[in-house]
Write a protein that holds these residues in place. Structure first.
Motif, short mmCIF file in Angstrom:
data_model
loop_
_atom_site.label_atom_id
_atom_site.label_comp_id
_atom_site.label_asym_id
_atom_site.label_seq_id
_atom_site.Cartn_x
_atom_site.Cartn_y
_atom_site.Cartn_z
N PRO A 1 0.80 -1.23 -0.37
CA PRO A 1 -0.02 -0.05 0.37
C PRO A 1 1.54 1.21 -0.06
CG PRO A 1 -0.95 -1.98 1.60
CD PRO A 1 0.71 -2.02 0.94
N THR A 2 0.48 1.97 -0.53
CA THR A 2 0.79 3.53 -1.33
C THR A 2 0.44 4.85 -1.03
OG1 THR A 2 1.52 3.24 -3.43
CG2 THR A 2 2.96 2.71 -2.44
N THR B 1 3.95 7.49 -7.61
CA THR B 1 3.18 9.79 -7.20
C THR B 1 1.98 8.24 -7.11
OG1 THR B 1 2.77 9.35 -10.08
CG2 THR B 1 5.17 10.45 -8.62
N ASN B 2 1.25 9.58 -6.23
CA ASN B 2 -0.04 8.69 -5.63
C ASN B 2 -0.75 10.23 -5.90
OD1 ASN B 2 0.83 6.60 -3.61
ND2 ASN B 2 1.61 7.83 -2.70
N ARG B 3 -1.81 9.95 -7.45
CA ARG B 3 -2.59 10.66 -7.90
C ARG B 3 -3.15 11.81 -7.31
NH1 ARG B 3 -3.51 10.23 -14.69
NH2 ARG B 3 -5.72 9.42 -13.68
N GLY B 4 -4.22 10.54 -6.62
CA GLY B 4 -5.37 10.95 -5.98
C GLY B 4 -5.17 11.95 -5.06
N GLU B 5 -3.73 11.54 -4.18
CA GLU B 5 -3.85 12.44 -2.77
C GLU B 5 -2.82 12.93 -2.76
OE1 GLU B 5 -3.37 8.63 -0.37
OE2 GLU B 5 -1.06 9.50 -0.27
N SER C 1 0.63 12.95 -3.16
CA SER C 1 2.17 12.56 -2.03
C SER C 1 2.66 11.61 -3.18
CB SER C 1 1.51 12.22 -1.46
OG SER C 1 0.99 10.81 -1.92
N ILE C 2 4.35 11.59 -2.34
CA ILE C 2 5.35 10.65 -3.13
C ILE C 2 5.07 9.82 -2.45
CG2 ILE C 2 7.12 10.02 -4.59
CD1 ILE C 2 5.03 12.26 -5.90
N LYS D 1 6.65 9.10 3.06
CA LYS D 1 6.05 9.09 2.65
C LYS D 1 6.09 11.85 2.08
CE LYS D 1 1.58 7.72 1.98
NZ LYS D 1 0.35 8.00 2.13
N TRP D 2 5.89 11.61 0.83
CA TRP D 2 6.46 13.08 1.38
C TRP D 2 4.41 13.32 0.14
CZ3 TRP D 2 11.15 12.48 -2.15
CH2 TRP D 2 12.23 12.33 -1.36
#
Length: 394
Positions: free
Chosen positions: A282-283, A302-306, A308-309, A322-323
């Motif tokens: 999970p990221t 890259t977590n496009r929906g929130e 964050s990286i 997580k950034w």
């Protein structure tokens, strides 16, 4: 939105006999082109060592524990050493490309391209950048010495573009047409086509020995395994019924393929040889793009929906940190600077590009670009040759 699968819990994959086929070569507008006329470009083929059953003509893998050993900080090929550092941003809604000077964040060039440019892709020989305009049915070359576009080349539905590790073929992911097309990498004339049994074929990466590649099918939650030489689909896998697999990236030692899943909100771990699921990490919401650090110790997600990286430690295969982008955002596709200290990613639904420090994760700057920025390319980057997408180098 799909529920999270259990972390690091293996589950059975569905492998099937080959269901693909290779069509007869397609003639170019000027002269017939067959497989026998497709020559391997620069880098010259070398004897293979350290890899079992390597694809003939593939440049040597010097370190089987780190396929990215030529992608280290500052390891620029002589081919690209004198090219200016630039960020090439395809704006899929504006139908334009913005060229950014990364030292200042200023847009120094801007030009129109045919409809829906999706990705900017370095050629196998590193000499050309190709803008993939899938609805416009063209590949537009960019000279990375000048940053200027050349004459568009007619190619059917080029959503994404890859190159075989031996340099013999360019591979077009013709998402809308539900096929993988095989092209001459110099002329971009089609020489073959493989129909695919899935919807949304788009991202891929190659095995350590170059014999096969794994492809994600975004719109039906499936993966395909394709033989590089025969061009046939030799395996199929359903991740989950609701999965939306995106980017694909191989581990440094070639033992794991990582698949970003935008609906499951994390990254699947796949054993490429057996073509089975071996875990899930999970990221964050909308996991999308995958980028390996210059020292091959970390993979950025890259977590496009929130906005964050996530940073996955590749030794432990766990998220180390997580950034979060201040104010949120929609980080999508991009790449690392040549020295590895900056991660540039497009803000797909934000009309901006993010410049993020890989030292501590802080946002260095946002650059306002056109509408719908997608698969931006940082160039030049280290590596001997390009396998395509926004920069998969070996």
């Amino acid at each position: 939105m799909a529920a999270h699968p259990a972390a690091t819990t293996p589950s059975a994959a569905t492998s099937t006999p080959s269901v693909g086929r290779t069509s007869a070569p397609v003639a170019s507008p000027s002269a017939p082109i067959t497989d026998s006329t497709v020559a391997s470009p620069d880098p010259v083929a070398s004897p293979i060592s350290g890899v079992i059953d390597a694809l003939p003509g593939m440049p040597v893998v010097d370190d089987v524990t780190n396929v990215y050993s030529h992608d280290g900080a500052g390891m620029l090929s002589p081919t690209v050493a004198n090219m200016p550092n630039r960020i090439y941003v395809p704006n899929s809604v504006s139908n334009t490309v913005d060229v950014i000077d990364p030292s200042t964040g200023a847009i120094i060039n801007h030009f129109a391209v045919p409809a829906q440019p999706q990705h900017v892709v370095p050629s196998y020989d590193l000499k050309t950048l190709w803008v993939n305009s899938d609805i416009g049915n063209t590949l537009v070359p960019i000279d990375p010495m000048t940053g200027l576009p050349g004459k568009p080349v007619a190619v059917a539905d080029p959503y994404n573009l890859y190159f075989t590790p031996d340099g013999r073929y360019a591979i077009v992911m013709a998402e809308r047409l539900r096929r993988i097309d095989w092209l001459n990498p110099q002329t971009m004339a089609q020489v073959g086509s493989t129909p695919v049994p899935c919807k949304g074929v788009n991202h891929a990466d190659f095995s350590l020995n170059g014999r096969y590649f794994i492809v994600s099918c975004e719109f039906d939650g499936r993966l395909l395994k394709v033989d590089t030489e025969t061009h046939k689909v030799v395996g199929e896998m359903q991740l989950t019924a609701a999965a939306m697999p995106q980017d694909v990236k191989m581990s440094p030692d070639g033992k794991v393929f990582y698949i970003a899943d935008m609906q499951s909100n994390g990254v699947w771990e796949i054993d490429g040889e057996s073509f089975t699921k071996i875990g899930f990490i999970p990221t964050g919401k909308g996991a999308h793009g995958l980028y390996v650090s210059r020292d091959a110790s970390v993979m950025y997600v890259t977590n496009r929906g929130e906005g964050s990286i996530s940073l996955i430690d590749l030794a432990t295969r766990t998220v180390k940190t997580k950034w979060k982008i201040p104010g949120g955002g929609s980080p999508d596709m991009g790449g690392l600077s040549a020295d590895g200290t900056q991660l540039w990613v497009s803000g797909r639904y934000s009309g901006v590009v993010y410049d993020i420090s890989t030292v501590d994760g802080h946002l260095i700057r946002k650059v306002r670009v056109g509408s719908g920025p997608h698969g931006l390319c940082v160039y030049p980057q280290p590596g001997r040759y390009s396998l395509g997408h926004t920069g998969v180098f070996r």
